[in-house]
Design a protein around this motif. Structure first.
Motif, PDB file in Angstrom:
ATOM      1  N   LEU A   7       0.482  -0.883  -0.004  1.00 14.03           N
ATOM      2  CA  LEU A   7       0.157   0.098   0.026  1.00 14.03           C
ATOM      3  C   LEU A   7       0.747   1.326  -0.062  1.00 14.03           C
ATOM      4  O   LEU A   7       0.415   1.861  -0.745  1.00 14.03           O
ATOM      5  CB  LEU A   7      -1.029   0.030   1.128  1.00 14.03           C
ATOM      6  N   ASP A  43       2.612   1.791  -3.534  1.00  8.23           N
ATOM      7  CA  ASP A  43       1.013   2.621  -4.240  1.00  8.23           C
ATOM      8  C   ASP A  43       0.709   3.850  -3.976  1.00  8.23           C
ATOM      9  O   ASP A  43       0.708   4.518  -5.425  1.00  8.23           O
ATOM     10  CB  ASP A  43       0.035   1.615  -3.874  1.00  8.23           C
ATOM     11  N   VAL A  44       0.477   4.676  -3.112  1.00 11.53           N
ATOM     12  CA  VAL A  44       0.380   4.904  -2.575  1.00 11.53           C
ATOM     13  C   VAL A  44       1.539   6.419  -3.214  1.00 11.53           C
ATOM     14  O   VAL A  44       1.353   7.487  -3.908  1.00 11.53           O
ATOM     15  CB  VAL A  44      -0.081   5.808  -1.218  1.00 11.53           C
ATOM     16  N   HIS A  70       1.887   7.241  -6.861  1.00  8.75           N
ATOM     17  CA  HIS A  70       1.117   7.964  -6.937  1.00  8.75           C
ATOM     18  C   HIS A  70       1.050   9.723  -6.751  1.00  8.75           C
ATOM     19  O   HIS A  70       0.127  10.688  -6.766  1.00  8.75           O
ATOM     20  CB  HIS A  70      -0.683   7.352  -6.471  1.00  8.75           C
ATOM     21  N   GLY A 123       1.278  10.478  -3.725  1.00 14.14           N
ATOM     22  CA  GLY A 123       0.418  10.430  -1.941  1.00 14.14           C
ATOM     23  C   GLY A 123       1.679  10.108  -1.030  1.00 14.14           C
ATOM     24  O   GLY A 123       2.414   9.985  -1.136  1.00 14.14           O
ATOM     25  N   ASP A 124       1.231  11.167   0.110  1.00 16.61           N
ATOM     26  CA  ASP A 124       2.179  11.070   1.451  1.00 16.61           C
ATOM     27  C   ASP A 124       2.222  10.095   2.261  1.00 16.61           C
ATOM     28  O   ASP A 124       0.863  10.074   2.638  1.00 16.61           O
ATOM     29  CB  ASP A 124       1.542  13.082   1.849  1.00 16.61           C
ATOM     30  N   VAL A 125       3.206   9.251   1.880  1.00 14.21           N
ATOM     31  CA  VAL A 125       3.348   8.346   2.916  1.00 14.21           C
ATOM     32  C   VAL A 125       4.299   8.782   3.955  1.00 14.21           C
ATOM     33  O   VAL A 125       4.421   7.565   4.749  1.00 14.21           O
ATOM     34  CB  VAL A 125       3.823   7.050   2.314  1.00 14.21           C
TER      35      VAL A 125
END
Length: 204
Positions: free
Chosen positions: A174, A177-178, A181, A183-185
């Motif tokens: 996950l 995947d984030v 793209h 996204g902030d992990v």
């Protein structure tokens, strides 16, 4: 699924539970526990927490911290399988380095490569247990056969740590995947891993 490092069905991504050197993402969400070494200075025990850790997450860190309340030393065993190297975002040496940096401030934690059978590695290290985290019943269904297989192969018993809601949704797949793209992990991985992800994915 097989008992070699990194060979498991991908129910949760590359780090799926169906392998004898797999891991789980479970964590408690509680504050840092008191280590067992501090409470029981004469009981020296060692557990192996296996997985691919591609990359290591906050859920993994929580499992290690909690395992250290049960064992004096916990070895994060990173699966190294050359045949599956192309399936990982980070190579084994990078995963090893990131895990060591992420765990540097946790006394009793160690990081090592597991090149073959987990049971053989555990015997060689004198491990008293294998540690796995469980997020849900699906994880349990996948992990129990591996625990039995490792025991049949001469490995130690497996200790399961149940997840708490704070980490039950966190997985390496996950996170990747984030991150892919944009996204902030940052809440899901240690800072050193967040920086490595940005660099690896060309987002710096």
């Amino acid at each position: 699924p097989g008992p070699r490092g990194g060979q498991g069905r991908d129910r949760r991504g590359e780090d799926g539970p169906g392998c004898a050197v797999g891991h789980s993402e479970a964590g408690s969400g509680a504050g840092p526990p008191t280590s067992r070494a501090g409470r029981y200075p004469h009981a020296m025990t060692l557990a192996v927490y296996p997985g691919s850790f591609d990359p290591i997450t906050t859920g993994h860190l929580d499992v290690v911290a909690r395992a250290l309340t049960l064992f004096d030393r916990v070895v994060v065993g990173i699966a190294h399988n050359a045949a599956k190297s192309g399936h990982h975002l980070f190579d084994a040496e990078t995963r090893l380095s990131l895990a060591r940096q992420a765990l540097a401030q946790l006394p009793g934690a160690e990081v090592d490569l597991v090149p073959g059978l987990l049971a053989d590695y555990c015997r060689g290290r004198g491990a008293t247990a294998i540690v796995k985290g469980l997020r849900n019943g699906t994880d349990l269904d996948a992990e129990v056969p591996m625990a039995l297989l490792n025991r049949d192969l001469g490995g130690p018993e497996t200790v399961f740590l149940a997840a708490a809601p704070a980490h039950a949704h966190v997985s390496s797949s996950l996170v990747k995947d984030v991150a892919r793209h944009g996204g902030d992990v940052s809440a899901l991985v240690p800072p050193v891993v967040a920086a490595a992800l940005r660099q690896e994915l060309g987002q710096d």
